[in-house]
Design an enzyme around this catalytic site. Structure first.
Site, PDB file in Angstrom:
ATOM      1  N   ARG A  54     -28.260   7.712  25.138  1.00 29.14           N
ATOM      2  CA  ARG A  54     -27.147   8.157  24.307  1.00 29.14           C
ATOM      3  C   ARG A  54     -27.369   7.584  22.912  1.00 29.14           C
ATOM      4  NH1 ARG A  54     -26.445   3.669  22.946  1.00 29.14           N
ATOM      5  NH2 ARG A  54     -24.571   4.340  21.902  1.00 29.14           N
ATOM      6  N   GLY A  55     -26.459   7.957  21.981  1.00 32.72           N
ATOM      7  CA  GLY A  55     -26.650   7.530  20.589  1.00 32.72           C
ATOM      8  C   GLY A  55     -27.466   8.596  19.872  1.00 32.72           C
ATOM      9  N   ARG A  95     -25.047  18.010  24.685  1.00 34.56           N
ATOM     10  CA  ARG A  95     -23.944  17.282  24.042  1.00 34.56           C
ATOM     11  C   ARG A  95     -23.682  17.937  22.680  1.00 34.56           C
ATOM     12  NH1 ARG A  95     -23.827  10.973  24.318  1.00 34.56           N
ATOM     13  NH2 ARG A  95     -21.627  11.453  24.033  1.00 34.56           N
ATOM     14  N   GLN A 208     -19.396   1.093  25.139  1.00 31.54           N
ATOM     15  CA  GLN A 208     -20.739   0.890  24.578  1.00 31.54           C
ATOM     16  C   GLN A 208     -20.823  -0.413  23.778  1.00 31.54           C
ATOM     17  OE1 GLN A 208     -19.060   3.799  24.437  1.00 31.54           O
ATOM     18  NE2 GLN A 208     -20.420   5.565  24.349  1.00 31.54           N
ATOM     19  N   ASP A 249     -22.760   9.969  14.239  1.00 29.95           N
ATOM     20  CA  ASP A 249     -23.390  10.984  15.080  1.00 29.95           C
ATOM     21  C   ASP A 249     -23.668  12.249  14.294  1.00 29.95           C
ATOM     22  OD1 ASP A 249     -23.221   9.908  18.069  1.00 29.95           O
ATOM     23  OD2 ASP A 249     -21.529   9.195  16.904  1.00 29.95           O
ATOM     24  N   ASN A 259     -18.099   9.884  14.265  1.00 31.96           N
ATOM     25  CA  ASN A 259     -18.636   8.737  15.012  1.00 31.96           C
ATOM     26  C   ASN A 259     -17.736   8.520  16.224  1.00 31.96           C
ATOM     27  OD1 ASN A 259     -20.656   6.647  15.144  1.00 31.96           O
ATOM     28  ND2 ASN A 259     -19.023   5.191  14.725  1.00 31.96           N
ATOM     29  N   LYS A 260     -18.090   7.547  17.032  1.00 34.73           N
ATOM     30  CA  LYS A 260     -17.340   7.301  18.272  1.00 34.73           C
ATOM     31  C   LYS A 260     -15.850   7.188  18.001  1.00 34.73           C
ATOM     32  CE  LYS A 260     -18.817   7.246  21.575  1.00 34.73           C
ATOM     33  NZ  LYS A 260     -18.881   8.494  22.364  1.00 34.73           N
TER      34      LYS A 260
HETATM   35  O1  MRU Z   1     -21.373   8.823  23.180  1.00 36.84           O
HETATM   36  P1  MRU Z   1     -22.515   8.057  22.599  1.00 36.84           P
HETATM   37  O2  MRU Z   1     -22.710   6.700  23.181  1.00 36.84           O
HETATM   38  O3  MRU Z   1     -23.785   8.871  22.541  1.00 36.84           O
HETATM   39  O4  MRU Z   1     -22.014   7.880  21.123  1.00 36.84           O
HETATM   40  C1  MRU Z   1     -22.817   7.615  20.096  1.00 36.84           C
HETATM   41  C2  MRU Z   1     -22.580   6.283  19.610  1.00 36.84           C
HETATM   42  O5  MRU Z   1     -23.061   5.332  20.186  1.00 36.84           O
HETATM   43  C3  MRU Z   1     -21.773   6.049  18.451  1.00 36.84           C
HETATM   44  O6  MRU Z   1     -20.930   7.032  18.065  1.00 36.84           O
HETATM   45  C4  MRU Z   1     -22.580   5.408  17.372  1.00 36.84           C
HETATM   46  O7  MRU Z   1     -21.714   4.677  16.606  1.00 36.84           O
HETATM   47  C5  MRU Z   1     -23.361   6.351  16.504  1.00 36.84           C
HETATM   48  S1  MRU Z   1     -24.759   6.951  17.262  1.00 36.84           S
HETATM   49  C6  MRU Z   1     -25.954   6.231  16.323  1.00 36.84           C
END
Ligand code: MRU
Length: 368
Positions: A54-55, A95, A208, A249, A259-260
Site C-alpha cells: 500500500r502507499g 484502488r 498505518q 496519494d 491523503n489518508k
Molecule cells: O491506504 P494506504 O495505506 O495505501 O494509504 C496511503 C497512505 O499510506 C497515506 O495516505 C500516505 O500518507 C500517502 S501514500 C505515500
C-alpha cells in the site's frame, strides 16, 4: 532501509528467478515480517487491492511489475495486445485514489507499445518496471535532501532543541520503494544528527501510523511517540508541534492534496495554530489533469468492517475484536482532500514550492 541488519527495499525481483517479484506483506507488520512471492497478474491485483502493499509509490511500483508479469502471461495467450489492455484495466481498478497506480500502468502501456515482438515487449516491460521502482527510490531520496532544509532551519531557530514533527498515516519507506516521502526529510535530519522527535497519528481504521510508521521509525532509531488521531490539535495548541509533514496519494496540479482520511483535520488545526503544514510527494503523484481535488478526486470507500473491528497482537497471535454494537452501521472513507489554501508547501524531488499551478509548473516546465 535495514530490517534486522539486512537492507531491504519494499519490492524487488527474486535473485534466482526473474519471473518472481517479491514484496513484504505489510498486513502482518509490525508483529511479523513476512515476504510474499508474486508470480501472476492476479497475485499483483490481489496484493494491491487487499493492501499487502500500500502507499502511493509502492502501489505504482507494484503495478509496474504487475504489467511485466502480465506481459509474460500475454505471450501465452491468444492475443498479446488484448490480454495486456485488459490487464491494465484490471490493475487500474484495484484502488481508485493513488495517482501512481495509473501513472505506472500508463507508462508501461506506452513503453510496451513502442516495440513489435512479444519478446521485446516482455523485455521492455521488465526494464520499465525496474526503472519505475528505481526512480521512486531516487525521487524519495531527493525529497529527503530538499525537506531536511526545513527541519535544519527550525532546529537552528530552537537552538538545537528537538524539532517536533507530526505525521499522519504512513508515507514512509513502506509506502514507497525506499526512504518514503514524508519520512525522507526526517531520516535525513536524524542521519545528520539533528534532534528530531515524531508524533505519529495512529491512523484509524487500518492503523498505518501505529503499525507501520512506528515500526519504521523504531528500526531507524528515530525518537517517536504514538498518539491517537484526535490528539494532534491539542499538541499544536500546547506548542508541542513545530512542523507537520504528510504524504500524498494524489496532488492536483493546482495543489490540492488527497491523503489518508484525517489529513484535512490536521491541516485545519495547523492553520489555526500557525504551524507549517508541508506535503512531501514525488512528481509521479501529481495529477496533471485534475483542477479541483475536493470535487474531482475519487475517494476510496473500503469495507465497513475495518471501522467496526480492530485487530492487534495478543498472546502470540493477531486477534480481531468488534468495537461497536453488532447492528450499528459503519462507513469507511479512506481518504480526504486538503485544499491547497491550507498547505504551506509541497516538497518534491525537484525542490519545495507553493501549492499552486504556477509554482508547480515552474518546477516541472516540461508539462506545459
Ligand atoms: O491506504 P494506504 O495505506 O495505501 O494509504 C496511503 C497512505 O499510506 C497515506 O495516505 C500516505 O500518507 C500517502 S501514500 C505515500
Amino acid at each position: 532501509m535495514n530490517v534486522n541488519g539486512i537492507h531491504y527495499r519494499t519490492i524487488w525481483v527474486k535473485e534466482t528467478d526473474r519471473q518472481v517479484i517479491q514484496i513484504i506483506d505489510q498486513r502482518h507488520l509490525p508483529h511479523r515480517f513476512i515476504l510474499e512471492d508474486l508470480v501472476s497478474l492476479d497475485d499483483v491485483f490481489t496484493a494491491i487491492k487487499d493492501m499487502h502493499v500500500r502507499g502511493a509509490g509502492l502501489i505504482g511500483a507494484t503495478a509496474g511489475y504487475g504489467m511485466y508479469l502480465a506481459a509474460l502471461e500475454a505471450s501465452r495467450s491468444d492475443s498479446f495486445d488484448t490480454f495486456l489492455a485488459e490487464a491494465a484495466e484490471k490493475l487500474k481498478s484495484a484502488r481508485p485514489t493513488a495517482m501512481n497506480l495509473f501513472w505506472a500502468v500508463d507508462k508501461q502501456l506506452e513503453a510496451i507499445s513502442s516495440v513489435a515482438s512479444a519478446d521485446e515487449k516482455i523485455s521492455l516491460a521488465f526494464q520499465t518496471a525496474k526503472k519505475i521502482a528505481d526512480s521512486d527510490a531516487e525521487y524519495c531520496r531527493r525529497i529527503g535532501e530538499q525537506g531536511v532544509k526545513l527541519i535544519e532551519e527550525i532546529s537552528r531557530s530552537k537552538g538545537g532543541k528537538p524539532v517536533n514533527i507530526l505525521t499522519h498515516c504512513n508515507a514512509g519507506w513502506l509506502a514507497f520503494v525506499d526512504f518514503g516521502s514524508a519520512t525522507a526529510p526526517i531520516y535525513a535530519a536524524h542521519d545528520k544528527d539533528i534532534d528530531v522527535h515524531v508524533w505519529v497519528d495512529e491512523t484509524r481504521p487500518r492503523n498505518q501510523g501505529a503499525a507501520l510508521t512506528c515500526w519504521e521509525l523504531g528500526n531507524h532509531g528515530v525518537p517517536h511517540t504514538l498518539i491517537t488521531d484526535n490528539a494532534g490539535g491539542y499538541l499544536m495548541q500546547q506548542g508541542q508541534v513545530d512542523l507537520v509533514i504528510v504524504g500524498s496519494d494524489r496532488t492536483t496540479y493546482t495543489g490540492d492534496v488527497a491523503n489518508k482520511v484525517g489529513t484535512y483535520l490536521k491541516a485545519l488545526a495547523a492553520r489555526d495554530n500557525n504551524i507549517p503544514f508541508y506535503v512531501a510527494l514525488p512528481s509521479s503523484t501529481i495529477d496533471w489533469k485534475t483542477e479541483d481535488g475536493v470535487k474531482e478526486i475519487p475517494i476510496e470507500q473500503r469495507d465497513p468492517d475495518e471501522v467496526a473491528f480492530v485487530d492487534g497482537w495478543c498472546e502470540g497471535e493477531v486477534k480481531k475484536v468488534r468495537i461497536c454494537p453488532e447492528n450499528s452501521p459503519a462507513a469507511n472513507y479512506a481518504f480526504d482532500v486538503t485544499p491547497a489554501r491550507l498547505v504551506t508547501g509541497l516538497i518534491t524531488e525537484r525542490g519545495i514550492c507553493k501549492p499552486n499551478k504556477d509554482e508547480i509548473l515552474k518546477l516541472f516546465p516540461e508539462i506545459t
